[in-house]
Design a protein around this motif. Sequence first.
Motif, PDB file in Angstrom:
ATOM      1  N   ALA A  18     -61.657 -30.146 -10.444  1.00 45.30           N
ATOM      2  CA  ALA A  18     -60.212 -30.384 -10.535  1.00 45.30           C
ATOM      3  C   ALA A  18     -59.894 -31.852 -10.273  1.00 45.30           C
ATOM      4  O   ALA A  18     -59.077 -32.464 -10.979  1.00 45.30           O
ATOM      5  CB  ALA A  18     -59.464 -29.488  -9.554  1.00 45.30           C
ATOM      6  N   SER A  19     -60.541 -32.437  -9.289  1.00 47.59           N
ATOM      7  CA  SER A  19     -60.321 -33.845  -8.976  1.00 47.59           C
ATOM      8  C   SER A  19     -60.774 -34.740 -10.132  1.00 47.59           C
ATOM      9  O   SER A  19     -60.086 -35.687 -10.510  1.00 47.59           O
ATOM     10  CB  SER A  19     -61.067 -34.218  -7.699  1.00 47.59           C
ATOM     11  OG  SER A  19     -60.946 -35.591  -7.450  1.00 47.59           O
ATOM     12  N   ALA A  20     -61.936 -34.438 -10.716  1.00 48.67           N
ATOM     13  CA  ALA A  20     -62.444 -35.233 -11.838  1.00 48.67           C
ATOM     14  C   ALA A  20     -61.514 -35.126 -13.038  1.00 48.67           C
ATOM     15  O   ALA A  20     -61.277 -36.116 -13.734  1.00 48.67           O
ATOM     16  CB  ALA A  20     -63.850 -34.770 -12.204  1.00 48.67           C
ATOM     17  N   ARG A  21     -60.976 -33.949 -13.294  1.00 51.63           N
ATOM     18  CA  ARG A  21     -60.034 -33.772 -14.409  1.00 51.63           C
ATOM     19  C   ARG A  21     -58.824 -34.673 -14.220  1.00 51.63           C
ATOM     20  O   ARG A  21     -58.402 -35.373 -15.141  1.00 51.63           O
ATOM     21  CB  ARG A  21     -59.602 -32.316 -14.529  1.00 51.63           C
ATOM     22  CG  ARG A  21     -58.536 -32.115 -15.606  1.00 51.63           C
ATOM     23  CD  ARG A  21     -57.934 -30.724 -15.575  1.00 51.63           C
ATOM     24  NE  ARG A  21     -57.406 -30.326 -14.288  1.00 51.63           N
ATOM     25  CZ  ARG A  21     -56.218 -30.697 -13.798  1.00 51.63           C
ATOM     26  NH1 ARG A  21     -55.452 -31.522 -14.455  1.00 51.63           N
ATOM     27  NH2 ARG A  21     -55.810 -30.254 -12.636  1.00 51.63           N
ATOM     28  N   ARG A  22     -58.279 -34.681 -13.003  1.00 51.45           N
ATOM     29  CA  ARG A  22     -57.107 -35.525 -12.727  1.00 51.45           C
ATOM     30  C   ARG A  22     -57.451 -37.012 -12.854  1.00 51.45           C
ATOM     31  O   ARG A  22     -56.693 -37.790 -13.428  1.00 51.45           O
ATOM     32  CB  ARG A  22     -56.543 -35.221 -11.339  1.00 51.45           C
ATOM     33  CG  ARG A  22     -55.745 -33.924 -11.275  1.00 51.45           C
ATOM     34  CD  ARG A  22     -55.005 -33.781  -9.944  1.00 51.45           C
ATOM     35  NE  ARG A  22     -55.889 -33.802  -8.788  1.00 51.45           N
ATOM     36  CZ  ARG A  22     -56.542 -32.751  -8.313  1.00 51.45           C
ATOM     37  NH1 ARG A  22     -56.389 -31.573  -8.888  1.00 51.45           N
ATOM     38  NH2 ARG A  22     -57.312 -32.856  -7.253  1.00 51.45           N
ATOM     39  N   GLN A  23     -58.599 -37.407 -12.309  1.00 55.64           N
ATOM     40  CA  GLN A  23     -59.016 -38.813 -12.394  1.00 55.64           C
ATOM     41  C   GLN A  23     -59.217 -39.242 -13.845  1.00 55.64           C
ATOM     42  O   GLN A  23     -58.827 -40.350 -14.235  1.00 55.64           O
ATOM     43  CB  GLN A  23     -60.311 -39.027 -11.624  1.00 55.64           C
ATOM     44  CG  GLN A  23     -60.163 -38.964 -10.127  1.00 55.64           C
ATOM     45  CD  GLN A  23     -61.517 -39.116  -9.453  1.00 55.64           C
ATOM     46  OE1 GLN A  23     -62.319 -39.958  -9.838  1.00 55.64           O
ATOM     47  NE2 GLN A  23     -61.784 -38.289  -8.457  1.00 55.64           N
ATOM     48  N   LEU A  24     -59.821 -38.372 -14.632  1.00 55.15           N
ATOM     49  CA  LEU A  24     -60.052 -38.698 -16.033  1.00 55.15           C
ATOM     50  C   LEU A  24     -58.728 -38.802 -16.790  1.00 55.15           C
ATOM     51  O   LEU A  24     -58.520 -39.750 -17.560  1.00 55.15           O
ATOM     52  CB  LEU A  24     -60.955 -37.641 -16.662  1.00 55.15           C
ATOM     53  CG  LEU A  24     -61.726 -38.029 -17.902  1.00 55.15           C
ATOM     54  CD1 LEU A  24     -62.594 -39.249 -17.663  1.00 55.15           C
ATOM     55  CD2 LEU A  24     -62.580 -36.871 -18.368  1.00 55.15           C
ATOM     56  N   ALA A  25     -57.823 -37.865 -16.555  1.00 50.64           N
ATOM     57  CA  ALA A  25     -56.508 -37.908 -17.205  1.00 50.64           C
ATOM     58  C   ALA A  25     -55.743 -39.163 -16.794  1.00 50.64           C
ATOM     59  O   ALA A  25     -55.150 -39.845 -17.642  1.00 50.64           O
ATOM     60  CB  ALA A  25     -55.709 -36.650 -16.867  1.00 50.64           C
ATOM     61  N   ASP A  26     -55.774 -39.495 -15.507  1.00 54.56           N
ATOM     62  CA  ASP A  26     -55.106 -40.715 -15.036  1.00 54.56           C
ATOM     63  C   ASP A  26     -55.739 -41.960 -15.657  1.00 54.56           C
ATOM     64  O   ASP A  26     -55.044 -42.905 -16.031  1.00 54.56           O
ATOM     65  CB  ASP A  26     -55.164 -40.814 -13.511  1.00 54.56           C
ATOM     66  CG  ASP A  26     -54.297 -39.775 -12.817  1.00 54.56           C
ATOM     67  OD1 ASP A  26     -53.433 -39.157 -13.481  1.00 54.56           O
ATOM     68  OD2 ASP A  26     -54.487 -39.585 -11.601  1.00 54.56           O
ATOM     69  N   ALA A  65     -68.509 -37.260 -15.982  1.00 60.64           N
ATOM     70  CA  ALA A  65     -67.460 -37.073 -16.979  1.00 60.64           C
ATOM     71  C   ALA A  65     -66.950 -38.448 -17.369  1.00 60.64           C
ATOM     72  O   ALA A  65     -66.883 -39.355 -16.533  1.00 60.64           O
ATOM     73  CB  ALA A  65     -66.325 -36.229 -16.406  1.00 60.64           C
ATOM     74  N   GLY A  66     -66.593 -38.608 -18.623  1.00 61.21           N
ATOM     75  CA  GLY A  66     -66.109 -39.904 -19.053  1.00 61.21           C
ATOM     76  C   GLY A  66     -65.238 -39.814 -20.278  1.00 61.21           C
ATOM     77  O   GLY A  66     -65.151 -38.774 -20.932  1.00 61.21           O
ATOM     78  N   ALA A  67     -64.587 -40.922 -20.567  1.00 60.57           N
ATOM     79  CA  ALA A  67     -63.751 -41.032 -21.758  1.00 60.57           C
ATOM     80  C   ALA A  67     -63.871 -42.450 -22.287  1.00 60.57           C
ATOM     81  O   ALA A  67     -64.071 -43.403 -21.519  1.00 60.57           O
ATOM     82  CB  ALA A  67     -62.297 -40.709 -21.436  1.00 60.57           C
ATOM     83  N   CYS A  68     -63.753 -42.572 -23.600  1.00 64.47           N
ATOM     84  CA  CYS A  68     -63.776 -43.870 -24.263  1.00 64.47           C
ATOM     85  C   CYS A  68     -62.697 -43.863 -25.334  1.00 64.47           C
ATOM     86  O   CYS A  68     -62.622 -42.931 -26.143  1.00 64.47           O
ATOM     87  CB  CYS A  68     -65.145 -44.112 -24.896  1.00 64.47           C
ATOM     88  SG  CYS A  68     -65.235 -45.663 -25.809  1.00 64.47           S
ATOM     89  N   LEU A  69     -61.863 -44.875 -25.305  1.00 66.12           N
ATOM     90  CA  LEU A  69     -60.837 -45.053 -26.328  1.00 66.12           C
ATOM     91  C   LEU A  69     -61.182 -46.316 -27.103  1.00 66.12           C
ATOM     92  O   LEU A  69     -61.338 -47.384 -26.523  1.00 66.12           O
ATOM     93  CB  LEU A  69     -59.456 -45.190 -25.682  1.00 66.12           C
ATOM     94  CG  LEU A  69     -58.294 -45.448 -26.636  1.00 66.12           C
ATOM     95  CD1 LEU A  69     -58.091 -44.256 -27.574  1.00 66.12           C
ATOM     96  CD2 LEU A  69     -57.021 -45.730 -25.852  1.00 66.12           C
ATOM     97  N   SER A  70     -61.348 -46.172 -28.419  1.00 64.11           N
ATOM     98  CA  SER A  70     -61.691 -47.303 -29.275  1.00 64.11           C
ATOM     99  C   SER A  70     -61.000 -47.128 -30.625  1.00 64.11           C
ATOM    100  O   SER A  70     -60.214 -46.193 -30.809  1.00 64.11           O
ATOM    101  CB  SER A  70     -63.212 -47.370 -29.466  1.00 64.11           C
ATOM    102  OG  SER A  70     -63.646 -46.281 -30.264  1.00 64.11           O
ATOM    103  N   ASP A  71     -61.337 -48.004 -31.561  1.00 64.65           N
ATOM    104  CA  ASP A  71     -60.784 -47.884 -32.909  1.00 64.65           C
ATOM    105  C   ASP A  71     -61.174 -46.567 -33.559  1.00 64.65           C
ATOM    106  O   ASP A  71     -60.499 -46.088 -34.466  1.00 64.65           O
ATOM    107  CB  ASP A  71     -61.271 -49.033 -33.791  1.00 64.65           C
ATOM    108  CG  ASP A  71     -60.664 -50.360 -33.390  1.00 64.65           C
ATOM    109  OD1 ASP A  71     -59.570 -50.359 -32.782  1.00 64.65           O
ATOM    110  OD2 ASP A  71     -61.277 -51.403 -33.671  1.00 64.65           O
TER     111      ASP A  71
END
Length: 147
Positions: A18-26, A65-71
Motif C-alpha cells: 500500500a505504501s509503495a502504491r502511494r509513493q509510486l502514484a505520488d 516497483a517503478g515507473a518511467c514517463l518518456s516520449d
Amino acid sequence: MEAHHIRIPVSGTPAAAASARRQLADGIRAFGTFLGPELLDAAELVAAELIANAVRHANGGPITAGACLSDKGLRIEVNDANPAVPQVGLSDVDAEGGRGLFLVAALADRHGFDPLPPGKRCWAEFQVSTPLPTASHLPLQRRGVGR
C-alpha cells in the motif's frame, strides 16, 4: 519530453504494498507532466495490482516497483524473485482474488512480463498524448494603454 523515472523497493507485506502504491502514484504526479485524472487513476490501480501480485507471489524475495514517463508513454514495472509466469483470467465469482491481471489488461494499452535471472518483470504501458494548450494554459499578454 524529458524522461522521468522512479524506483521503489517494496518489502513483502501488504502494508508495504500500500505504501509503495502511494509513493509510486505520488512520484508519477510529481513528474510535472499533465497526464489527466483518468490516466493517473488507471496507472495507480495498475501499479496497485502489480505490486499486490508481487507481494503475494514473490515468496519473500526482493521486490521493486517503478515507473518511467518518456516520449514512448508511461510504463509501470514491478520486479520480483518468483520466476512463475503470471496468468490473466477471471476467477470464480466467489473468489476473493484472481482478478488483478484482468484489470491490468483492461486498463493498460499494453502489458506483459519479461523473465529475469532472479525472477521476472511484470509491466504495463499507457500511451500518453500531449494535450494542446487551452486558453487557461496560455500565457497572459499585457495590453498597452490606448490600444
